[in-house]
Design a protein around this motif. Sequence first.
Motif, PDB file in Angstrom:
ATOM      1  N   VAL A   1      21.779 -27.479   0.104  1.00  0.00           N
ATOM      2  CA  VAL A   1      21.721 -28.480   1.179  1.00  0.00           C
ATOM      3  C   VAL A   1      21.495 -29.873   0.607  1.00  0.00           C
ATOM      4  N   ARG A   2      21.152 -29.943  -0.673  1.00  0.00           N
ATOM      5  CA  ARG A   2      20.842 -31.236  -1.300  1.00  0.00           C
ATOM      6  C   ARG A   2      22.144 -31.934  -1.692  1.00  0.00           C
ATOM      7  N   ASP A   3      22.440 -33.025  -0.966  1.00  0.00           N
ATOM      8  CA  ASP A   3      23.715 -33.720  -1.197  1.00  0.00           C
ATOM      9  C   ASP A   3      23.552 -35.097  -1.816  1.00  0.00           C
ATOM     10  N   ASP A   4      22.356 -35.363  -2.379  1.00  0.00           N
ATOM     11  CA  ASP A   4      22.133 -36.651  -3.037  1.00  0.00           C
ATOM     12  C   ASP A   4      22.991 -36.734  -4.303  1.00  0.00           C
ATOM     13  N   VAL A   5      23.533 -37.928  -4.561  1.00  0.00           N
ATOM     14  CA  VAL A   5      24.399 -38.117  -5.732  1.00  0.00           C
ATOM     15  C   VAL A   5      23.673 -37.739  -7.022  1.00  0.00           C
ATOM     16  N   LYS A   6      22.382 -38.046  -7.111  1.00  0.00           N
ATOM     17  CA  LYS A   6      21.626 -37.728  -8.326  1.00  0.00           C
ATOM     18  C   LYS A   6      21.551 -36.213  -8.538  1.00  0.00           C
ATOM     19  N   ASP A   7      21.376 -35.463  -7.449  1.00  0.00           N
ATOM     20  CA  ASP A   7      21.316 -34.002  -7.567  1.00  0.00           C
ATOM     21  C   ASP A   7      22.650 -33.436  -8.021  1.00  0.00           C
TER      22      ASP A   7
END
Length: 223
Positions: free
Chosen positions: A81-87
């Motif tokens: 569910v983690r859609d941050d660019v860093k992730d």
Amino acid sequence: MSGDRILLVEDDETISFGIRSALSKKGYDVVFCSGVKEGKGFFSSEFDLILLDLNLPDGNGYDFCSWVKERSESPVIFLTVRDDVKDITRGLDMGADDYITKPFHIAVLESRIQAVLRRAVASHVLACGNIRMDKKKMQVWVGEEIISLTGLEYRLLLLLMENRGCILPRNRLLEKLWDADGNFVNDNTLTVAMKRLREKLHHTPCITTVRGIGYRMEERACV
């Protein structure tokens, strides 16, 4: 039908059930586990793909991905569910082959799996003329015939295939070809190994001798 083996590491039972059901209908052999410890217990290099959740009850997907990549070339797709660019960047930088954010449509997952598996096959299958070598399975074919090679013959062919089109001097081959016990391969052993390799490959014209220097693997018509 596919037949590819997939290790699914996902703690959400509803999501895992849906994935397993859909992929099984497509012919995939899916092994399910719900955490890092269980995943490590099930894992082997025979899996063709790892589907991996990032947030797991006993660890995280990043650590498991790193653990897998130290042991195998099996491709990894993150499901999270983690859609941050860093992730996403972190996952791809550590060797993941794709990153799919939840929720997703199962058809999208199937398409991405097929794309990753195609790339994986292309990366570990070498070919020259009618000779094919699967580095993952450690198998060699001439046409449709599986060829049985000794460890030394296999390593010699692998060097030639990986350096296709380039001349490999005998001294370089001697430096690279150590036997299973770590003993140095001498010049006579190399000559005999090359002779037997050519015989097993039905005297393929793809391996040429460069007189006074060494050998070269090159694309030539095989009859």
